[in-house]
Design an enzyme around this catalytic site. Structure first.
Site, PDB file in Angstrom:
ATOM      1  N   GLU A 228      34.837  84.052  72.116  1.00  0.00           N
ATOM      2  CA  GLU A 228      35.021  85.420  72.630  1.00  0.00           C
ATOM      3  C   GLU A 228      36.480  85.841  72.742  1.00  0.00           C
ATOM      4  OE1 GLU A 228      32.868  83.222  73.845  1.00  0.00           O
ATOM      5  OE2 GLU A 228      30.949  84.169  74.249  1.00  0.00           O
TER       6      GLU A 228
ATOM      7  N   GLU B  66      25.727  80.177  74.582  1.00  0.00           N
ATOM      8  CA  GLU B  66      25.311  80.408  75.975  1.00  0.00           C
ATOM      9  C   GLU B  66      23.791  80.366  76.118  1.00  0.00           C
ATOM     10  OE1 GLU B  66      27.913  83.990  75.852  1.00  0.00           O
ATOM     11  OE2 GLU B  66      28.474  83.337  77.845  1.00  0.00           O
TER      12      GLU B  66
ATOM     13  N   GLY C   5      27.453  84.175  72.706  1.00  0.00           N
ATOM     14  CA  GLY C   5      26.155  84.312  73.365  1.00  0.00           C
ATOM     15  C   GLY C   5      25.114  83.336  72.820  1.00  0.00           C
TER      16      GLY C   5
ATOM     17  N   ALA D  85      26.676  87.426  70.778  1.00  0.00           N
ATOM     18  CA  ALA D  85      26.238  88.780  71.089  1.00  0.00           C
ATOM     19  C   ALA D  85      26.668  89.663  69.921  1.00  0.00           C
ATOM     20  CB  ALA D  85      26.864  89.244  72.394  1.00  0.00           C
TER      21      ALA D  85
HETATM   22  N1  CAA Z   1      27.608  90.250  65.816  1.00  0.00           N
HETATM   23  C1  CAA Z   1      27.286  91.091  64.834  1.00  0.00           C
HETATM   24  N2  CAA Z   1      27.210  90.742  63.525  1.00  0.00           N
HETATM   25  C2  CAA Z   1      27.485  89.465  63.223  1.00  0.00           C
HETATM   26  C3  CAA Z   1      27.846  88.519  64.194  1.00  0.00           C
HETATM   27  C4  CAA Z   1      27.890  88.957  65.547  1.00  0.00           C
HETATM   28  N3  CAA Z   1      28.176  88.116  66.560  1.00  0.00           N
HETATM   29  N4  CAA Z   1      28.087  87.347  63.578  1.00  0.00           N
HETATM   30  C5  CAA Z   1      27.872  87.549  62.278  1.00  0.00           C
HETATM   31  N5  CAA Z   1      27.512  88.833  62.048  1.00  0.00           N
HETATM   32  C6  CAA Z   1      27.209  89.466  60.770  1.00  0.00           C
HETATM   33  C7  CAA Z   1      28.468  89.711  59.959  1.00  0.00           C
HETATM   34  O1  CAA Z   1      29.103  90.900  60.377  1.00  0.00           O
HETATM   35  C8  CAA Z   1      27.917  89.793  58.575  1.00  0.00           C
HETATM   36  O2  CAA Z   1      27.342  91.074  58.374  1.00  0.00           O
HETATM   37  P1  CAA Z   1      27.537  91.842  56.958  1.00  0.00           P
HETATM   38  O3  CAA Z   1      26.841  90.937  55.953  1.00  0.00           O
HETATM   39  O4  CAA Z   1      26.827  93.132  57.190  1.00  0.00           O
HETATM   40  O5  CAA Z   1      29.004  91.924  56.725  1.00  0.00           O
HETATM   41  C9  CAA Z   1      26.768  88.780  58.594  1.00  0.00           C
HETATM   42  O6  CAA Z   1      26.449  88.587  59.960  1.00  0.00           O
HETATM   43  C10 CAA Z   1      27.160  87.448  58.014  1.00  0.00           C
HETATM   44  O7  CAA Z   1      28.340  87.006  58.665  1.00  0.00           O
HETATM   45  P2  CAA Z   1      29.655  86.523  57.868  1.00  0.00           P
HETATM   46  O8  CAA Z   1      29.763  87.239  56.567  1.00  0.00           O
HETATM   47  O9  CAA Z   1      30.801  86.657  58.825  1.00  0.00           O
HETATM   48  O10 CAA Z   1      29.285  85.007  57.587  1.00  0.00           O
HETATM   49  P3  CAA Z   1      30.306  83.777  57.440  1.00  0.00           P
HETATM   50  O11 CAA Z   1      29.472  82.636  56.972  1.00  0.00           O
HETATM   51  O12 CAA Z   1      31.492  84.157  56.655  1.00  0.00           O
HETATM   52  O13 CAA Z   1      30.796  83.483  58.937  1.00  0.00           O
HETATM   53  C11 CAA Z   1      30.526  83.170  61.308  1.00  0.00           C
HETATM   54  C12 CAA Z   1      29.880  83.053  59.915  1.00  0.00           C
HETATM   55  C13 CAA Z   1      31.654  82.144  61.455  1.00  0.00           C
HETATM   56  C14 CAA Z   1      29.423  82.856  62.320  1.00  0.00           C
HETATM   57  C15 CAA Z   1      31.086  84.590  61.510  1.00  0.00           C
HETATM   58  O14 CAA Z   1      30.078  85.512  61.179  1.00  0.00           O
HETATM   59  C16 CAA Z   1      31.556  84.881  62.900  1.00  0.00           C
HETATM   60  O15 CAA Z   1      32.634  84.472  63.291  1.00  0.00           O
HETATM   61  N6  CAA Z   1      30.720  85.627  63.672  1.00  0.00           N
HETATM   62  C17 CAA Z   1      31.104  86.082  65.001  1.00  0.00           C
HETATM   63  C18 CAA Z   1      31.041  84.944  66.005  1.00  0.00           C
HETATM   64  C19 CAA Z   1      31.475  85.449  67.365  1.00  0.00           C
HETATM   65  O16 CAA Z   1      32.586  85.893  67.574  1.00  0.00           O
HETATM   66  N7  CAA Z   1      30.556  85.341  68.346  1.00  0.00           N
HETATM   67  C20 CAA Z   1      30.837  85.757  69.712  1.00  0.00           C
HETATM   68  C21 CAA Z   1      30.455  87.174  69.912  1.00  0.00           C
HETATM   69  S1  CAA Z   1      30.962  87.800  71.475  1.00  0.00           S
HETATM   70  C22 CAA Z   1      29.791  87.246  72.589  1.00  0.00           C
HETATM   71  O17 CAA Z   1      28.887  86.507  72.250  1.00  0.00           O
HETATM   72  C23 CAA Z   1      29.941  87.737  73.993  1.00  0.00           C
HETATM   73  C24 CAA Z   1      29.097  87.057  74.984  1.00  0.00           C
HETATM   74  O18 CAA Z   1      29.390  85.957  75.418  1.00  0.00           O
HETATM   75  C25 CAA Z   1      27.938  87.716  75.557  1.00  0.00           C
END
Ligand code: CAA
Length: 265
Positions: free
Chosen positions: A139, A119, A116, A71
């Protein structure tokens, strides 16, 4: 219908839905979730109207890095509990629509399937993963828990103990581990991912549409019922199919040693 965050393509009997927000690794904001609902509503209506041209849904992510990285964290940061409740409910509604769809929904996981994203993949009937796919429910790192069905669907896929381990550590697992624990059905080379899913839909397309719909329904509903009630569901669905023209055609074609022509009636 046009979409801001989705790309829709019909190829043979498959409807391919690509989530397309590459700059945010296809993260699910409210627009994506609302558009997924719209696309599934339209497909459900099309099938209910008797159109049997689409026999499988393939859900995937645009680009080669992510299926869906979760998400959208930027969109969630300032949510209050009411807003978070609505967002989670919208995500769950998409999951229910995928489960209720009368055709199989396949998640073609081409990269990160986190939070998400994992999921959403699990809300599909099964997952075909690229060797580059990575799965996780991270999360807790954000001090929340899965909100689009992860705690429940992960348990049903991989068992309670493995699901708890993944949900409390936030650990990311590779495709081969996802395969080993039963989260993914198959792992294929990245350039084979779409063709593998299209091949599955092509195989389904040769089967009776009403039977495919009944099998999916009974399998989903039965999984939540005690065995006796689930078996009764099967008996009724099995018997119900004998009112269809396709049942006669399927069995007659076998006896005539020819290919059947199914009409979905
Ligand atoms: N939401 C918003 N933006 C996201 C995102 C997310 N879940 N995941 C990645 N992005 C964005 C980053 O902020 C980044 O944006 P910028 O270029 O503007 O900085 C871009 O995508 C590229 O990401 P990274 O630079 O972080 O890429 P990476 O290769 O270094 O890492 C990754 C990849 C491991 C997937 C890392 O991006 C990450 O950990 N993302 C978040 C994963 C996460 O925590 N997901 C769970 C979200 S909570 C949820 O989903 C709740 C639910 O159950 C409903």
């Amino acid at each position: 219908m046009s979409y801001e965050t989705l790309e829709i393509e019909d190829r043979d009997a498959a409807r391919i839905v690509r989530i397309n927000r590459p700059k945010a690794l296809n993260a699910l904001n409210q627009t994506v979730v609302a558009e997924l609902s719209r696309v599934l509503e339209a497909l459900t209506e099309q099938i209910h109207a008797g159109d049997t041209s689409v026999r499988g849904l393939i859900l995937t992510g645009a680009g080669d890095k992510a299926f869906v990285a979760g998400a959208d964290i930027a969109a969630m940061r300032d949510m209050d509990p009411d807003q978070a409740m609505r967002f989670a409910s919208q995500g769950h509604a998409v999951g229910e629509m995928l489960a209720n769809l009368q055709i199989p929904a396949i998640a073609a996981v081409n990269g990160f399937a986190l939070g998400g994203g994992c999921e959403l993949a699990m809300a599909c009937d099964f997952i075909i993963a690229s060797e580059k796919a990575k799965f996780g429910q991270p999360e807790v790192k954000l001090a929340v828990i899965p909100g689009f069905g992860g705690t429940q669907r992960l348990t049903r896929r991989v068992g309670l103990a493995r699901a708890i381990e993944l949900c409390v550590t936030g650990e990311m697992i590779r495709a081969d581990e996802a395969l080993r624990i039963g989260l993914a059905n198959r792992v294929v080379a990245p350039d084979q991912l779409l063709d593998t899913c299209l091949g599955i839909v092509a195989a389904v397309a040769k089967m009776g549409p009403l039977a495919v719909a009944a099998a999916k329904r009974v399998l989903h509903q039965g999984a939540e019922l005690p065995l006796e009630a689930a078996n009764q569901l099967e008996i009724e669905a099995f018997a119900g199919l004998f009112a269809s023209a396709d049942q006669r055609e399927g069995m007659q074609a076998f006896l005539d040693k020819r290919e059947p022509t199914f009409t979905g009636k």
